[in-house]
Design a protein around this motif. Structure first.
Motif, short mmCIF file in Angstrom:
data_model
loop_
_atom_site.label_atom_id
_atom_site.label_comp_id
_atom_site.label_asym_id
_atom_site.label_seq_id
_atom_site.Cartn_x
_atom_site.Cartn_y
_atom_site.Cartn_z
N UNK A 1 0.85 -1.18 0.00
CA UNK A 1 0.00 0.00 0.00
C UNK A 1 0.89 1.24 0.00
N UNK A 2 0.83 2.03 -1.06
CA UNK A 2 1.67 3.22 -1.16
C UNK A 2 1.09 4.40 -0.39
N UNK A 3 -0.16 4.29 0.05
CA UNK A 3 -0.82 5.37 0.79
C UNK A 3 -0.56 5.23 2.29
N UNK A 4 -0.35 6.37 2.94
CA UNK A 4 -0.15 6.42 4.39
C UNK A 4 -1.43 6.96 5.00
N UNK A 5 -1.95 6.26 6.00
CA UNK A 5 -3.15 6.75 6.70
C UNK A 5 -2.75 7.82 7.70
N UNK A 6 -3.46 8.94 7.62
CA UNK A 6 -3.19 10.06 8.50
C UNK A 6 -4.42 10.25 9.37
N UNK A 7 -4.22 10.24 10.67
CA UNK A 7 -5.34 10.42 11.59
C UNK A 7 -5.77 11.88 11.62
N UNK A 8 -6.85 12.14 12.33
CA UNK A 8 -7.53 13.43 12.29
C UNK A 8 -6.63 14.66 12.30
N UNK A 9 -5.83 14.86 13.32
CA UNK A 9 -5.07 16.10 13.46
C UNK A 9 -3.57 15.95 13.18
N UNK A 10 -3.15 14.78 12.75
CA UNK A 10 -1.73 14.57 12.50
C UNK A 10 -1.27 15.38 11.29
N UNK A 11 -0.03 15.84 11.30
CA UNK A 11 0.47 16.59 10.14
C UNK A 11 0.58 15.68 8.91
N UNK A 12 0.39 16.28 7.74
CA UNK A 12 0.49 15.53 6.48
C UNK A 12 1.95 15.44 6.06
N UNK A 13 2.42 14.24 5.74
CA UNK A 13 3.80 14.13 5.24
C UNK A 13 3.88 14.70 3.82
N UNK A 14 4.98 15.37 3.51
CA UNK A 14 5.17 15.97 2.19
C UNK A 14 5.55 14.90 1.17
#
Length: 178
Positions: free
Chosen positions: A12-25
């Protein structure tokens, strides 16, 4: 969870980001529906692909204006008895014309693989490696369908009508129109 696509387990190339976590660039992300809707314009400006986890109790019409900007829509099956994501998938594919990845997540059961495919899913989060081989078997086992769906496969009737007919024989549709 393992990701099955085309009968194989893939990374899976997608990273799950939880509600308030910063988005990886520069990394493809999957975000919760509420976060995506709250800041859809910011996600549209991202250079990396964006996906959304869409709960089955939320109207997909809310998501429709943003589908052209999404690389992935993950629809949730919270329990094996709750099939609302099947309807959501058909709406997303057939009514809204979405062509990106449509992923089934949650309680994805191997005996539903064929129905998931027919509804338009092309990615499946499963818990067991054996589910990948079961999925591949389903792909090989069935080739003719009676019900039309958005997966693009011809129904049995359409396949029959497409065959070459002997001269002088009319199709059932032609006979009905006379």
């Amino acid at each position: 969870m393992r990701l099955v696509k085309a009968g194989s387990i893939v990374e899976d190339r997608f990273v799950r980001v939880v509600d308030d976590a910063p988005l990886p660039d520069g990394v493809p992300v999957i975000v919760p529906a509420a976060r995506f809707i709250a800041d859809a314009e910011a996600f549209a400006r991202r250079e990396a692909p964006t996906g959304v986890v869409w709960p089955n109790n939320r109207n997909v019409a809310e998501l429709a204006p943003h589908l052209d900007r999404l690389a992935l829509v993950a629809l949730v099956f919270p329990t094996f008895k709750d099939g609302r994501a099947f309807s959501q998938a058909r709406l997303i594919r057939e009514r809204y014309g979405y062509r990106g990845e449509l992923r089934a997540t949650g309680q994805v059961l191997r005996d539903q693989f064929l129905f998931l495919l027919r509804a338009g899913f092309d990615g499946f989060e499963v818990t067991k490696d054996a589910d990948a081989s079961a999925f591949a078997e389903v792909l090989r086992r069935y080739s003719v369908f009676y019900q039309p769906t958005g997966d693009g496969r011809a129904t049995a009737l359409r396949a029959r009508l497409a065959r070459v007919r002997p001269p002088g024989r009319e199709s059932p549709e032609t006979a009905r129109s006379l």
